[in-house]
Scaffold this active site. Structure first.
Site, PDB file in Angstrom:
ATOM      1  N   ARG A  70     -12.020 -27.939 -29.551  1.00 47.11           N
ATOM      2  CA  ARG A  70     -11.479 -26.665 -29.073  1.00 47.11           C
ATOM      3  C   ARG A  70     -11.288 -26.593 -27.558  1.00 47.11           C
ATOM      4  O   ARG A  70     -10.265 -26.110 -27.077  1.00 47.11           O
ATOM      5  CB  ARG A  70     -12.394 -25.517 -29.513  1.00 47.11           C
ATOM      6  CG  ARG A  70     -12.459 -25.310 -31.015  1.00 47.11           C
ATOM      7  CD  ARG A  70     -13.346 -24.124 -31.356  1.00 47.11           C
ATOM      8  NE  ARG A  70     -13.415 -23.876 -32.787  1.00 47.11           N
ATOM      9  CZ  ARG A  70     -14.107 -22.878 -33.332  1.00 47.11           C
ATOM     10  NH1 ARG A  70     -14.801 -22.045 -32.552  1.00 47.11           N
ATOM     11  NH2 ARG A  70     -14.123 -22.712 -34.644  1.00 47.11           N
ATOM     12  N   ASP A 143     -14.475 -19.851 -27.799  1.00 52.43           N
ATOM     13  CA  ASP A 143     -13.697 -21.069 -27.553  1.00 52.43           C
ATOM     14  C   ASP A 143     -12.497 -21.214 -28.482  1.00 52.43           C
ATOM     15  O   ASP A 143     -11.793 -22.232 -28.427  1.00 52.43           O
ATOM     16  CB  ASP A 143     -14.591 -22.314 -27.629  1.00 52.43           C
ATOM     17  CG  ASP A 143     -15.345 -22.411 -28.952  1.00 52.43           C
ATOM     18  OD1 ASP A 143     -15.024 -21.644 -29.880  1.00 52.43           O
ATOM     19  OD2 ASP A 143     -16.274 -23.239 -29.053  1.00 52.43           O
ATOM     20  N   ASP A 144     -12.239 -20.222 -29.328  1.00 54.38           N
ATOM     21  CA  ASP A 144     -11.016 -20.233 -30.140  1.00 54.38           C
ATOM     22  C   ASP A 144     -10.073 -19.108 -29.712  1.00 54.38           C
ATOM     23  O   ASP A 144      -9.190 -18.711 -30.475  1.00 54.38           O
ATOM     24  CB  ASP A 144     -11.337 -20.129 -31.636  1.00 54.38           C
ATOM     25  CG  ASP A 144     -12.098 -18.859 -31.995  1.00 54.38           C
ATOM     26  OD1 ASP A 144     -12.489 -18.113 -31.073  1.00 54.38           O
ATOM     27  OD2 ASP A 144     -12.310 -18.609 -33.198  1.00 54.38           O
ATOM     28  N   ASP A 232     -22.887  -9.708 -29.473  1.00 47.78           N
ATOM     29  CA  ASP A 232     -21.847  -8.708 -29.222  1.00 47.78           C
ATOM     30  C   ASP A 232     -22.293  -7.316 -29.666  1.00 47.78           C
ATOM     31  O   ASP A 232     -21.986  -6.311 -29.000  1.00 47.78           O
ATOM     32  CB  ASP A 232     -20.514  -9.098 -29.877  1.00 47.78           C
ATOM     33  CG  ASP A 232     -20.640  -9.493 -31.337  1.00 47.78           C
ATOM     34  OD1 ASP A 232     -21.759  -9.439 -31.892  1.00 47.78           O
ATOM     35  OD2 ASP A 232     -19.604  -9.853 -31.942  1.00 47.78           O
ATOM     36  N   HIS A 256      -9.775 -14.321 -35.083  1.00 49.56           N
ATOM     37  CA  HIS A 256      -9.255 -15.000 -36.276  1.00 49.56           C
ATOM     38  C   HIS A 256      -9.569 -14.226 -37.552  1.00 49.56           C
ATOM     39  O   HIS A 256      -9.162 -14.638 -38.636  1.00 49.56           O
ATOM     40  CB  HIS A 256      -9.839 -16.415 -36.375  1.00 49.56           C
ATOM     41  CG  HIS A 256     -11.312 -16.433 -36.613  1.00 49.56           C
ATOM     42  ND1 HIS A 256     -12.233 -16.371 -35.588  1.00 49.56           N
ATOM     43  CD2 HIS A 256     -12.039 -16.488 -37.758  1.00 49.56           C
ATOM     44  CE1 HIS A 256     -13.452 -16.400 -36.094  1.00 49.56           C
ATOM     45  NE2 HIS A 256     -13.361 -16.463 -37.412  1.00 49.56           N
TER      46      HIS A 256
END
EC number: 2.4.1.222
Length: 321
Positions: A70, A143-144, A232, A256
């Site tokens: 990634r 990282d995506d 989060d 995603h």
């Protein structure tokens, strides 16, 4: 006649003296120094300069397993445009990444596991590094994620300087609930909104400083363990339950976990973050034609980067498409 002359002369001299004193006082009142001290004529104090990209701290959370899979994609695309603002937080040293990122690669002492403590450990490292930087905004991404720096800057500039700001995309359509421990073995049910880390979120420095009693050093992990929720969620808990703040939901952040194909090509340059991955057993990516095929560019990040920055050296030239 000889007695009146001195009296008249004295009167005239007295009159001239009074006029001279009045004239002197008048000029003193209009001196440059006095003019500067007059409130009506003072120049207004300039406010803080307009937000620039170098005022933003962008933290990317990753792990050793995704350094090649990634991170190299991010370094070739959007990080190449935000290198001075971007810091990568990982759990393992990497010589290749160290050569490319230098001091912007932060190797934490956190576990490589995808667990609540490990994730909160990395978020704590991100938060502390931001506080030490002195920058005006903290933005976290995974990282995506693809970060569009132009859209990010446009969004952050829209917020008033004197307000606490927590902006991102909630992953749920309702507040999340947590049990908050109380004295005498009691608990209190609390509810709050949080921005999903998988889409990215931003917090301004004004708010971050207020969060420090629950978020700096080891206290972030302690707070996360207290409510038994990941990093989060812990951010949202501190801001909404401890400080009385509110999440500013924004549709410009994407993970995603949503159907990315619904975004039209014309909308892509306006989005702050985008993502890719597998959702419900299917590849979930933005719908974007060329210049690279899905086999060459399965994430569509390279094609997106060429759409936003066609002058990139490795992008096919317009005439060759």
């Amino acid at each position: 006649m000889q007695c009146r002359l001195p009296r008249g002369l004295a009167g005239a001299l007295l009159t001239l003296l009074c006029m001279g004193l009045l004239c002197l006082r008048y000029h003193l009142n209009l001196s440059p120094q006095r003019v500067q001290e007059t409130p009506e004529l003072r120049q207004p104090n300039p406010g803080p300069p307009e937000l620039q990209l170098h005022d933003v701290f962008i933290a990317v959370k990753t792990t050793r397993a995704f350094h090649r899979l990634r991170l190299e994609l991010l370094l070739d695309t959007w990080v190449s445009r935000t290198r001075e603002q971007t810091f990568v937080f990982t759990d393992s040293p990497d010589k290749g990444l160290q050569e490319r990122l230098g001091s912007h690669l932060v190797v934490t002492n956190c576990s490589a596991e995808h667990s609540h403590p490990a994730l909160s450990c990395k978020m704590a490292a991100e938060f502390d590094t931001f506080l030490a930087s002195g920058l005006r905004w903290f933005c976290h991404v995974d990282d995506d994620n693809y970060v569009n720096p132009r859209a990010l800057l446009q969004l952050l500039r829209a917020f008033p300087l004197a307000h606490d700001v927590y902006v991102g995309r909630p992953s749920l359509n309702r507040p999340i609930h947590a049990s908050e421990p109380q004295p005498h073995n009691r608990t209190r049910l609390v509810q709050f909104w949080f921005a999903t880390g998988g889409a990215g979120f931003c917090i301004n420095r004004r708010l971050a400083l207020k969060m420090a009693p629950w978020a700096s050093g080891s206290r972030f992990m302690d707070t996360s363990a207290l409510i038994r929720l990941p990093d989060d969620c812990t951010m949202g808990y501190i801001i909404e339950c401890k400080l009385g703040g509110r999440l500013q939901p924004s549709p410009l952040f994407h993970s995603h976990l949503e159907t990315l194909q619904l975004l039209r090509t014309a909308q892509l340059p306006e989005q702050v973050t985008l993502s890719y991955g597998v959702f419900e057993g299917k590849l979930n990516v933005i719908k974007l034609q060329g210049p690279f095929s899905p086999e060459e560019d399965p994430s569509r990040f390279r094609s997106l980067h060429c759409l936003l920055y066609p002058d990139t050296p490795w992008c096919p030239q317009l005439g060759a498409r």
